[in-house]
Scaffold this active site. Structure first.
Site, PDB file in Angstrom:
ATOM      1  N   SER A 155     -27.236   6.637  10.512  1.00 47.53           N
ATOM      2  CA  SER A 155     -27.425   7.183   9.169  1.00 47.53           C
ATOM      3  C   SER A 155     -28.556   6.379   8.534  1.00 47.53           C
ATOM      4  O   SER A 155     -28.914   5.302   9.041  1.00 47.53           O
ATOM      5  CB  SER A 155     -26.126   6.969   8.379  1.00 47.53           C
ATOM      6  N   TYR A 168     -19.114   1.642   5.577  1.00 46.00           N
ATOM      7  CA  TYR A 168     -19.918   2.639   6.315  1.00 46.00           C
ATOM      8  C   TYR A 168     -21.259   2.021   6.712  1.00 46.00           C
ATOM      9  O   TYR A 168     -21.700   2.142   7.852  1.00 46.00           O
ATOM     10  CB  TYR A 168     -20.111   3.852   5.408  1.00 46.00           C
TER      11      TYR A 168
HETATM   12  N1  LIG Z   1     -23.720  14.556   6.239  1.00 40.56           N
HETATM   13  C1  LIG Z   1     -24.511  13.557   5.969  1.00 40.56           C
HETATM   14  O1  LIG Z   1     -25.125  13.511   4.897  1.00 40.56           O
HETATM   15  C2  LIG Z   1     -24.735  12.447   6.970  1.00 40.56           C
HETATM   16  C3  LIG Z   1     -25.789  11.563   6.730  1.00 40.56           C
HETATM   17  C4  LIG Z   1     -26.056  10.552   7.642  1.00 40.56           C
HETATM   18  C5  LIG Z   1     -25.288  10.426   8.776  1.00 40.56           C
HETATM   19  N2  LIG Z   1     -24.250  11.289   8.981  1.00 40.56           N
HETATM   20  C6  LIG Z   1     -23.483  11.095  10.216  1.00 40.56           C
HETATM   21  O2  LIG Z   1     -23.633  12.241  11.029  1.00 40.56           O
HETATM   22  C7  LIG Z   1     -22.475  12.444  11.822  1.00 40.56           C
HETATM   23  C8  LIG Z   1     -21.951  13.860  11.642  1.00 40.56           C
HETATM   24  O3  LIG Z   1     -21.585  14.025  10.293  1.00 40.56           O
HETATM   25  P1  LIG Z   1     -21.326  15.442   9.573  1.00 40.56           P
HETATM   26  O4  LIG Z   1     -22.044  15.404   8.310  1.00 40.56           O
HETATM   27  O5  LIG Z   1     -21.548  16.552  10.521  1.00 40.56           O
HETATM   28  O6  LIG Z   1     -19.780  15.259   9.235  1.00 40.56           O
HETATM   29  P2  LIG Z   1     -18.538  16.235   9.321  1.00 40.56           P
HETATM   30  O7  LIG Z   1     -17.481  15.563   8.522  1.00 40.56           O
HETATM   31  O8  LIG Z   1     -18.938  17.634   8.991  1.00 40.56           O
HETATM   32  O9  LIG Z   1     -18.171  16.182  10.876  1.00 40.56           O
HETATM   33  C9  LIG Z   1     -17.701  15.011  11.499  1.00 40.56           C
HETATM   34  C10 LIG Z   1     -16.855  15.425  12.683  1.00 40.56           C
HETATM   35  O10 LIG Z   1     -16.356  14.232  13.306  1.00 40.56           O
HETATM   36  C11 LIG Z   1     -15.007  14.470  13.659  1.00 40.56           C
HETATM   37  N3  LIG Z   1     -14.244  13.222  13.738  1.00 40.56           N
HETATM   38  C12 LIG Z   1     -13.914  12.383  12.714  1.00 40.56           C
HETATM   39  N4  LIG Z   1     -13.143  11.377  13.171  1.00 40.56           N
HETATM   40  C13 LIG Z   1     -12.963  11.584  14.506  1.00 40.56           C
HETATM   41  C14 LIG Z   1     -12.253  10.905  15.510  1.00 40.56           C
HETATM   42  N5  LIG Z   1     -11.551   9.803  15.243  1.00 40.56           N
HETATM   43  N6  LIG Z   1     -12.287  11.388  16.772  1.00 40.56           N
HETATM   44  C15 LIG Z   1     -12.987  12.524  17.048  1.00 40.56           C
HETATM   45  N7  LIG Z   1     -13.698  13.211  16.133  1.00 40.56           N
HETATM   46  C16 LIG Z   1     -13.671  12.757  14.870  1.00 40.56           C
HETATM   47  C17 LIG Z   1     -14.454  15.360  12.529  1.00 40.56           C
HETATM   48  O11 LIG Z   1     -13.276  16.054  12.930  1.00 40.56           O
HETATM   49  C18 LIG Z   1     -15.633  16.268  12.261  1.00 40.56           C
HETATM   50  O12 LIG Z   1     -15.571  17.469  13.023  1.00 40.56           O
HETATM   51  C19 LIG Z   1     -21.492  11.347  11.398  1.00 40.56           C
HETATM   52  O13 LIG Z   1     -21.574  10.262  12.288  1.00 40.56           O
HETATM   53  C20 LIG Z   1     -22.008  10.942  10.023  1.00 40.56           C
HETATM   54  O14 LIG Z   1     -21.630   9.625   9.697  1.00 40.56           O
HETATM   55  C21 LIG Z   1     -23.954  12.296   8.098  1.00 40.56           C
END
Ligand SMILES: NC(=O)c1ccc[n+]([C@@H]2O[C@H](COP(=O)([O-])OP(=O)(O)OC[C@H]3O[C@@H](n4cnc5c(N)ncnc54)[C@H](O)[C@@H]3O)[C@@H](O)[C@H]2O)c1
Length: 276
Positions: A155, A168
């Site tokens: 991130s 985080y």
């Molecule tokens: N959305 C943002 O703004 C953003 C920004 C920077 C980084 N990220 C990172 O990108 C990645 C994807 O995020 P997203 O926005 O698609 O989030 P999201 O919440 O839409 O999806 C995350 C997925 O991870 C799964 N998950 C959570 N805990 C789990 C576990 N213990 N075992 C297996 N699966 C698990 C959830 O069920 C979900 O389907 C993450 O690592 C997040 O930290 C997101």
């Protein structure tokens, strides 16, 4: 003119595949010919979603299988990987080698100043965001092809601080250290390891009321539009967030042979957030 996809014949394991970005990565990689093993937690919502995503890929002529596993549990995850790969290959003993792993699953909270974070919130973040990614590498390592690519989804919080989200930020920074070390350890097998650093991305992780309230404490009932204003002010480019598909383009590039000499790098997809 050849219609050969950029990932034709390759196999990619994606965690967090039922979520916003994970789903987009599966669809984009499959669209370029990759066979996909889509993994996510077991729950009524995620399991149905995983099945739907995989059915969609197969209906479009692609190859995909899904399994549920909690990435915090190495034995559950290892079994899901072995079993899912066997299905993808057409049966036991026919599991294909893995050409890329996208360790994407994660959880995000903004609980408050670091010294006030509950043990539970702290541990969950480290367990899912850091140990979960480490487990995803450990579970897939026995299956990795020489020349494979590991993409750890960090991130912008892996490159800079975020007030109120110390648990985080700590986990996402730690992924950079893990990736750099893996890049050194796996280079003799031509396996590459990089981190991707999305800024704000339009997924349920940030498009929810709790985050709107954090972003706009000045408003009683902040909306998505109010949150968008606050997020846009953080970016260089005039957008509040990028779409999951924008991150998928970078994941695709890093997963495939086009980036064959890129390793140990941190690639931000952040509309200029870390430069602003
Ligand atoms: N959305 C943002 O703004 C953003 C920004 C920077 C980084 N990220 C990172 O990108 C990645 C994807 O995020 P997203 O926005 O698609 O989030 P999201 O919440 O839409 O999806 C995350 C997925 O991870 C799964 N998950 C959570 N805990 C789990 C576990 N213990 N075992 C297996 N699966 C698990 C959830 O069920 C979900 O389907 C993450 O690592 C997040 O930290 C997101």
């Amino acid at each position: 003119m050849s219609t050969q996809g950029r990932m034709e014949g390759l196999v990619v394991v994606v965690t967090g595949a039922a979520g916003g970005m994970g789903e987009a990565h599966c669809r984009r990689l499959a669209g370029e010919g990759a066979g996909i093993l889509a993994l996510d937690l077991e729950s009524s919502a995620t399991t149905a979603r995983l099945a739907e995503i995989v059915e969609g890929i197969v209906a479009d002529g692609g190859r995909a299988a899904w399994r549920t596993a909690d990435i915090r549990d190495i034995s559950e995850l290892g079994a899901a990987v072995t079993d899912g790969l066997a299905e993808l290959g057409g049966g036991p003993g026919r599991a294909p080698r893995v050409d890329a792993v996208v360790a994407n699953a994660g959880v995000y909270d903004v609980p408050g100043p670091a010294w006030e974070i509950d043990d539970d919130v702290w541990n969950r973040s480290l367990d899912v965001n850091l140990t979960g990614a480490w487990n995803s590498i450990r579970a897939t390592e026995p299956h990795l092809a020489d020349g494979a690519s590991l993409v750890l989804v960090s991130s912008t919080a892996g490159l800079k601080g975020i007030r109120g989200a110390g648990q985080y930020v700590a986990a996402k920074h730690a992924l950079v250290g893990l990736a750099r070390t893996l890049a050194m350890e796996l280079a003799p097998r031509s396996i590459r390891v990089n981190t991707v650093h999305p800024g704000s991305v339009a997924t349920p992780m940030i498009l929810n009321e709790q985050i709107y309230r954090r972003l706009r404490p000045d408003l009683e009932n902040p909306t998505r539009e109010d949150a968008a204003e606050a997020l846009a002010a953080r970016n260089l480019l005039p957008v509040p967030w990028v779409e999951p598909e924008d991150v998928s383009e970078v994941v695709l590039f890093l997963s495939g042979p086009e980036s064959r000499f890129i390793t140990g790098q941190q690639i931000a997809v952040d509309a200029g957030l870390t430069t602003a």
